[in-house]
Design an enzyme around this catalytic site. Structure first.
Site: not given
Length: 208
Positions: A132, A183
């Site tokens: 991610s 993220h």
């Protein structure tokens, strides 16, 4: 619309070789985890390179890289694989495979570094895996294009990107067990790495 994929699998492999390799590596490592204790087993994840901020593993710098190729559960792999398949190819075509690899790995590593720093600052221990952070680095690069190279991205693709980022940020904070700092760190890392790359080298144009 640059995020719609028209290619068959042969063309996809030809035009996006590094993205294809990354996808295959993620799937292979998921299979390896599955037959060695399970992809959600903490000990298995640690054995194969999960990122952890415990002092016993402080010298394992390589975990900042290997953790990007591990996924905890099939749904985790599925969501990240979908993002790679659909959203990453235009960036590989824009930068070329080598520079795209620098963006992907560099942004993912930076996201992991910031995540470890965050968990250390709040005194919490985490075991983190997944692509991610690197995927958000790609989103960060697209954000740079959308803001500062507007003529290179059509309006529909720009709106799609903004929508994707809004929902991604909400999801990162709303769901438990999400490494939101990886993220955010990946997004910021990709934004600035892309900005540096285009100052060192003139990118191509997007291929639709």
């Amino acid at each position: 619309m640059i995020f719609i994929r028209y290619e068959n699998w042969k063309s996809y492999l030809k035009f996006f070789p590094l993205t294809s390799i990354l996808l295959i590596a993620n799937v292979v490592m998921f299979i390896v985890l599955s037959v060695n204790g399970g992809s959600t087993n903490s000990m298995t994840l640690l054995k194969f390179g999960a990122l952890v901020n415990h002092e016993l593993f402080a010298a394992d710098w390589w975990r900042y890289i290997t953790s990007m190729f591990l996924h905890a559960g099939f749904s985790h792999l599925l969501f990240n694989s979908f993002a790679l398949i659909v959203f990453a190819p235009p960036m590989e075509r824009l930068l070329g495979s080598v520079r795209y690899g620098v963006l992907y790995l560099g942004g993912g590593i930076l996201g992991n570094i910031l995540a470890v720093a965050w968990y250390n600052s709040v005194g919490a221990t985490t075991i983190s895996v997944g692509a991610s952070g690197a995927i958000y680095a790609i989103y960060g690069a697209f954000l740079y294009v959308a803001l500062f190279q507007r003529t290179m991205m059509d309006e529909t693709s720009r709106k799609t990107l903004y929508t994707l980022l809004v929902f991604g940020i909400i999801f990162s904070f709303a769901m438990t067990g999400i490494n939101w700092m990886a993220h955010l760190g990946g997004l910021l890392g990709g934004f600035f790495i892309y900005g540096l790359l285009i100052r060192l080298w003139k990118p191509r144009s997007f291929k639709q």
